[in-house]
Design a protein around this motif. Structure first.
Motif: not given
Length: 205
Positions: A6-19
């Motif tokens: 799974r990939f589980a980002p928190s939408p507290t900002g835009r996708l960065h290079l680490g993401h």
């Protein structure tokens, strides 16, 4: 059973290079073992998460050529799942309400030369763990509170002092949950915490 990642980002900002690197790595790992990847949106932080950030993350992942099964699980849509899990833990005597503020915890730690220490520094000293049932009930009715896991009671129930598992690359591993203290499983401002939500979501999915 095929592997599920799974990939589980928190939408507290835009996708960065680490993401982006993490996402590409996760999808490549799934492809290597014939598995699949689930996208999960971890949006329980109502103060910082924004729909426009989620939309931007999804757009960027698609631009990277990544695909995932729908519908996407959003934590904010499954608060009932976390409430049921908390209820089960409380029924087993594994939770207790904590009324301490962060400032109060800091003061108590500073005043105690023998404050318990974890790998990341001082840990919660257990101030509210020993309140009697009557005081707990009265204060819960009128005061904001978090819910903490009684780690000692949980380990006693498991009949173990450590958690042991096998890592695919590093081999046998172990961890001492008590070294992190009684972690918060439901915050004062949110009916769950990262610790509970991510663990339950991984189990469900």
């Amino acid at each position: 059973m095929s592997a599920v990642l799974r990939f589980a980002p928190s939408p507290t900002g835009r996708l960065h290079l680490g993401h982006a690197y993490s996402a590409l790595f996760t999808w490549s790992q799934a492809q290597a073992v014939g598995g699949r990847v689930l996208l999960r949106i971890e949006d329980i932080d109502r103060g910082r998460c924004r729909p426009e950030f989620e939309a931007a993350i999804v757009e960027d992942l698609a631009w990277l050529g990544l695909e995932w099964k729908t519908p996407v699980r959003r934590q904010s849509e499954h608060l009932d799942d976390y409430a049921r899990a908390l209820g089960r833990l409380e029924d087993r005597g594994l939770l207790y309400p904590c009324f301490c503020t962060r400032a109060e915890i800091r003061r108590e730690i500073a005043a105690s030369p023998s404050a318990p220490q974890g790998p990341d520094g001082p840990i919660y000293p257990g101030t509210c763990r020993h309140l009697d049932a009557g005081e707990r009930a009265a204060r819960r009715a009128s005061e904001p509170h978090a819910l903490r896991l009684d780690v000692a009671a949980a380990l006693e129930r498991l009949g173990a002092e450590q958690l042991v598992w096998r890592d695919a690359e590093a081999g046998p591993q172990s961890a001492d949950p008590a070294s992190h203290g009684d972690v918060v499983l439901a915050r004062k401002d949110t009916p769950t915490s990262y610790h509970l939500a991510v663990t339950l979501d991984d189990h469900i999915q």
